[in-house]
Scaffold this motif. Sequence first.
Motif, PDB file in Angstrom:
ATOM      1  N   UNK A  19       3.026 -11.106   0.916  1.00 43.98           N
ATOM      2  CA  UNK A  19       3.400  -9.790   1.411  1.00 43.98           C
ATOM      3  C   UNK A  19       4.726  -9.804   2.139  1.00 43.98           C
ATOM      4  N   UNK A  20       5.333  -8.611   2.208  1.00 44.77           N
ATOM      5  CA  UNK A  20       6.644  -8.466   2.838  1.00 44.77           C
ATOM      6  C   UNK A  20       6.563  -8.097   4.310  1.00 44.77           C
ATOM      7  N   UNK A  21       5.491  -7.439   4.711  1.00 45.68           N
ATOM      8  CA  UNK A  21       5.350  -6.966   6.089  1.00 45.68           C
ATOM      9  C   UNK A  21       4.091  -7.586   6.697  1.00 45.68           C
ATOM     10  N   UNK A  22       3.982  -7.570   8.013  1.00 45.49           N
ATOM     11  CA  UNK A  22       2.746  -8.059   8.631  1.00 45.49           C
ATOM     12  C   UNK A  22       1.500  -7.330   8.095  1.00 45.49           C
ATOM     13  N   UNK A  23       1.613  -6.026   7.872  1.00 43.40           N
ATOM     14  CA  UNK A  23       0.495  -5.252   7.313  1.00 43.40           C
ATOM     15  C   UNK A  23       0.108  -5.795   5.937  1.00 43.40           C
ATOM     16  N   UNK A  24       1.094  -5.977   5.063  1.00 46.05           N
ATOM     17  CA  UNK A  24       0.814  -6.495   3.728  1.00 46.05           C
ATOM     18  C   UNK A  24       0.247  -7.911   3.793  1.00 46.05           C
ATOM     19  N   UNK A  25       0.738  -8.698   4.731  1.00 45.50           N
ATOM     20  CA  UNK A  25       0.271 -10.084   4.833  1.00 45.50           C
ATOM     21  C   UNK A  25      -1.181 -10.155   5.291  1.00 45.50           C
ATOM     22  N   UNK A  26      -1.633  -9.183   6.065  1.00 45.28           N
ATOM     23  CA  UNK A  26      -3.056  -9.131   6.405  1.00 45.28           C
ATOM     24  C   UNK A  26      -3.885  -8.738   5.180  1.00 45.28           C
ATOM     25  N   UNK A  27      -3.391  -7.779   4.426  1.00 48.26           N
ATOM     26  CA  UNK A  27      -4.066  -7.391   3.178  1.00 48.26           C
ATOM     27  C   UNK A  27      -3.926  -8.465   2.106  1.00 48.26           C
ATOM     28  N   UNK A  28      -2.920  -9.317   2.230  1.00 52.61           N
ATOM     29  CA  UNK A  28      -2.588 -10.302   1.215  1.00 52.61           C
ATOM     30  C   UNK A  28      -3.639 -11.369   0.970  1.00 52.61           C
ATOM     31  N   UNK A  73      -4.014  -5.726  -1.847  1.00 55.16           N
ATOM     32  CA  UNK A  73      -2.693  -5.517  -1.252  1.00 55.16           C
ATOM     33  C   UNK A  73      -1.759  -4.797  -2.220  1.00 55.16           C
ATOM     34  N   UNK A  74      -1.745  -5.230  -3.474  1.00 52.38           N
ATOM     35  CA  UNK A  74      -0.853  -4.604  -4.450  1.00 52.38           C
ATOM     36  C   UNK A  74      -1.244  -3.150  -4.704  1.00 52.38           C
ATOM     37  N   UNK A  75      -2.539  -2.870  -4.834  1.00 53.07           N
ATOM     38  CA  UNK A  75      -2.986  -1.497  -5.047  1.00 53.07           C
ATOM     39  C   UNK A  75      -2.687  -0.610  -3.855  1.00 53.07           C
ATOM     40  N   UNK A  76      -2.960  -1.129  -2.666  1.00 57.15           N
ATOM     41  CA  UNK A  76      -2.711  -0.378  -1.426  1.00 57.15           C
ATOM     42  C   UNK A  76      -1.219  -0.083  -1.285  1.00 57.15           C
ATOM     43  N   UNK A  77      -0.416  -1.097  -1.530  1.00 57.91           N
ATOM     44  CA  UNK A  77       1.034  -0.948  -1.407  1.00 57.91           C
ATOM     45  C   UNK A  77       1.558   0.060  -2.420  1.00 57.91           C
ATOM     46  N   UNK A  91      -4.251   7.705   7.483  1.00 55.56           N
ATOM     47  CA  UNK A  91      -5.260   7.451   8.508  1.00 55.56           C
ATOM     48  C   UNK A  91      -5.993   6.142   8.215  1.00 55.56           C
ATOM     49  N   UNK A  92      -6.351   5.916   6.953  1.00 58.83           N
ATOM     50  CA  UNK A  92      -7.015   4.665   6.588  1.00 58.83           C
ATOM     51  C   UNK A  92      -6.111   3.471   6.897  1.00 58.83           C
ATOM     52  N   UNK A  93      -4.839   3.584   6.574  1.00 53.42           N
ATOM     53  CA  UNK A  93      -3.892   2.500   6.859  1.00 53.42           C
ATOM     54  C   UNK A  93      -3.792   2.244   8.359  1.00 53.42           C
ATOM     55  N   UNK A 146      10.857 -11.442   5.400  1.00 56.37           N
ATOM     56  CA  UNK A 146      11.708 -11.271   4.216  1.00 56.37           C
ATOM     57  C   UNK A 146      11.319 -12.241   3.110  1.00 56.37           C
ATOM     58  N   UNK A 147      10.079 -12.196   2.714  1.00 56.45           N
ATOM     59  CA  UNK A 147       9.609 -13.061   1.645  1.00 56.45           C
ATOM     60  C   UNK A 147       8.780 -12.216   0.674  1.00 56.45           C
ATOM     61  N   UNK A 148       9.128 -12.239  -0.574  1.00 55.84           N
ATOM     62  CA  UNK A 148       8.382 -11.481  -1.566  1.00 55.84           C
ATOM     63  C   UNK A 148       7.029 -12.120  -1.774  1.00 55.84           C
ATOM     64  N   UNK A 149       6.043 -11.295  -2.088  1.00 59.42           N
ATOM     65  CA  UNK A 149       4.734 -11.868  -2.382  1.00 59.42           C
ATOM     66  C   UNK A 149       4.720 -12.399  -3.800  1.00 59.42           C
ATOM     67  N   UNK A 150       3.935 -13.462  -3.973  1.00 60.69           N
ATOM     68  CA  UNK A 150       3.829 -14.096  -5.288  1.00 60.69           C
ATOM     69  C   UNK A 150       2.386 -14.404  -5.579  1.00 60.69           C
TER      70      UNK A 150
END
Length: 144
Positions: A10-19, A25-29, A122-124, A140-144
């Motif tokens: 993930x790129x953000x702390x939020x994405x990294x928790x979902x990651x 994470x991909x669907x949410x993003x 609200x869910x986010x 600054x790291x793309x998810x893989x």
Amino acid sequence: MARITESNVGLTPFQRLLGHNIEVMEGWTHLGEVLEKDGLLSSELKEQVRRTLAQSNGCEYCKAKGKPEHEKFDEKISLAVGFAEVFLKQKGDLPDSAFNISRGCFSESEMSELCAFIAFTTASQYYGAMMKLEPGKKIERAYT
């Protein structure tokens, strides 16, 4: 500090928790990107609604992005923000009057988009609050 360790995805702390679940994470993003961009409603209107929701939904990460910018309000943004405030006060159980007031300014398609945006945002923000996500710098790291 968040309640769970961030993943390396993930790129953000939020994405990294979902990651921890890449598909989630991909669907949410993706849904977030669709809802945040200009659609039937402007991205600026939605940003002011997001900022309004953030003040009450308990996510410090979301609050840190700023309070509503009242100088940017026009009639449509004011009505959308007011609708979001009623949503917050009524815990989602909106009275028909909230929709009736909005009908003069929003089409049914726009109301559908506004409600979807409010529900998703609200869910986010609840997810961020549950995880105790705090403001921090973007990774600054793309998810893989």
